[in-house]
Design a protein around this motif. Sequence first.
Motif, PDB file in Angstrom:
ATOM      1  N   ASN A   1       0.858  -1.186   0.000  1.00 52.84           N
ATOM      2  CA  ASN A   1       0.000   0.000   0.000  1.00 52.84           C
ATOM      3  C   ASN A   1       0.893   1.234   0.000  1.00 52.84           C
ATOM      4  O   ASN A   1       1.430   1.626   1.036  1.00 52.84           O
ATOM      5  N   ASN A   2       1.062   1.795  -1.182  1.00 55.65           N
ATOM      6  CA  ASN A   2       2.042   2.871  -1.354  1.00 55.65           C
ATOM      7  C   ASN A   2       1.434   4.177  -1.869  1.00 55.65           C
ATOM      8  O   ASN A   2       1.992   5.239  -1.620  1.00 55.65           O
TER       9      ASN A   2
ATOM     10  N   ALA B   1      -5.757   1.645   2.029  1.00 54.05           N
ATOM     11  CA  ALA B   1      -5.022   0.494   2.578  1.00 54.05           C
ATOM     12  C   ALA B   1      -5.957  -0.429   3.356  1.00 54.05           C
ATOM     13  O   ALA B   1      -5.768  -1.652   3.373  1.00 54.05           O
TER      14      ALA B   1
ATOM     15  N   SER C   1      -6.462  -4.199   1.978  1.00 55.20           N
ATOM     16  CA  SER C   1      -6.131  -5.233   2.967  1.00 55.20           C
ATOM     17  C   SER C   1      -7.331  -6.137   3.216  1.00 55.20           C
ATOM     18  O   SER C   1      -7.197  -7.375   3.240  1.00 55.20           O
TER      19      SER C   1
ATOM     20  N   ASN D   1       2.893  -1.570   4.299  1.00 52.69           N
ATOM     21  CA  ASN D   1       2.281  -0.248   4.210  1.00 52.69           C
ATOM     22  C   ASN D   1       3.367   0.813   4.153  1.00 52.69           C
ATOM     23  O   ASN D   1       4.201   0.904   5.067  1.00 52.69           O
TER      24      ASN D   1
ATOM     25  N   ILE E   1      -2.093   4.864   9.423  1.00 49.83           N
ATOM     26  CA  ILE E   1      -1.681   3.633   8.735  1.00 49.83           C
ATOM     27  C   ILE E   1      -0.689   2.837   9.594  1.00 49.83           C
ATOM     28  O   ILE E   1      -0.658   1.597   9.526  1.00 49.83           O
TER      29      ILE E   1
ATOM     30  N   THR F   1      -1.423  -0.960  10.590  1.00 52.23           N
ATOM     31  CA  THR F   1      -0.372  -1.976  10.452  1.00 52.23           C
ATOM     32  C   THR F   1      -0.304  -2.851  11.708  1.00 52.23           C
ATOM     33  O   THR F   1      -0.230  -4.083  11.620  1.00 52.23           O
TER      34      THR F   1
ATOM     35  N   CYS G   1       2.338  -8.195   8.484  1.00 50.33           N
ATOM     36  CA  CYS G   1       2.036  -6.825   8.060  1.00 50.33           C
ATOM     37  C   CYS G   1       2.996  -5.882   8.760  1.00 50.33           C
ATOM     38  O   CYS G   1       3.135  -5.935   9.991  1.00 50.33           O
TER      39      CYS G   1
ATOM     40  N   ALA H   1       5.113  -1.749   8.374  1.00 49.43           N
ATOM     41  CA  ALA H   1       5.135  -0.432   7.725  1.00 49.43           C
ATOM     42  C   ALA H   1       6.577   0.019   7.496  1.00 49.43           C
ATOM     43  O   ALA H   1       7.476  -0.311   8.270  1.00 49.43           O
TER      44      ALA H   1
END
Length: 256
Positions: free
Chosen positions: A85-86, A114, A118, A135, A158, A162, A176, A178
């Motif tokens: 997720n960018n 995101a 997800s 993320n 975010i 995460t 998951c 970040a």
Amino acid sequence: MLAGKTALVTGSTSGIGLGIAKALARQGANIVLNGFGDAEGPKAEVAALGVKVGYHGADMSKPADIEAMMAYAAATFGRVDILVNNAGIQHVARVEDFPVDRWDAVIAINLSSAFHTSRLALPAMRAANWGRIINVASVHGLVGSAEKSAYVAAKHGIVGLTKVTALETATTGVTCNAICPGWVLTPLVQKQVDAKAAAQGLTNEAATRQLLGEKEPSMQFTTPEELGELAAFFCSPAGNNVRGVAWNMDGGWTAQ
Ligand code: NAD
């Protein structure tokens, strides 16, 4: 290492997303690109690495578009094993001047997208008992800066998402995490350099030095390639029990 796996990277027609897509392709993953602007150039760059590449132009501010993108990825490649997720945007203004539509857009693109990707990717990851959600947050997921209220709120959000996703998948093969970059010289940051140069009558070089000097002790940009290698590490077997971290790559920004 990632042969036979499929990675979907949002916002990967440019900057950090393209760097991460290429790093994962170098490990053998097939890639689904997403983002605005020219897609043919990025598609060719990834295909040159010898993997299959797809593209979907979903607008990350629109949940129905995100559902169509995830359905396209599943139909084309079977399943999304790695979700990055960018996609993200920036808007700079004081809270009392912040345009309401910009606030809503930043929260939708930088945070809510995101959640949607997800929730749509997790069932197949759980069924396979393997998956990676990465993320792309920011140092602004850990600390604040003036005039970036929506961005800082979305990035702190975010980092929270995460942690919760990591906890809910903790006993599975799904992780998951970040990534929290400091300054990376992409179009998103060049716009901020340009604004500084225009406001203060500076050259591009002087504005760049000032931008780095205010926040980043190393006085150097992190690169999309370096961030791509960190993403590849999270996907490696050594990353199996790395869960819920917010890993900064920021030249010392948050060490101060
Ligand atoms: P960029 O502007 O180079 O790339 C952003 C990508 O997102 C592009 O592919 C663009 O087309 C896409 N995008 C924008 N809006 C979209 C939408 N509504 N739907 C789908 N795609 C959309 O930016 P970047 O610097 O590479 O940023 C990528 C991520 O890294 C962002 O989440 C950003 O917040 C984060 N980040 C960047 C920096 C930095 O210094 N550049 C630092 C920390 C975190």
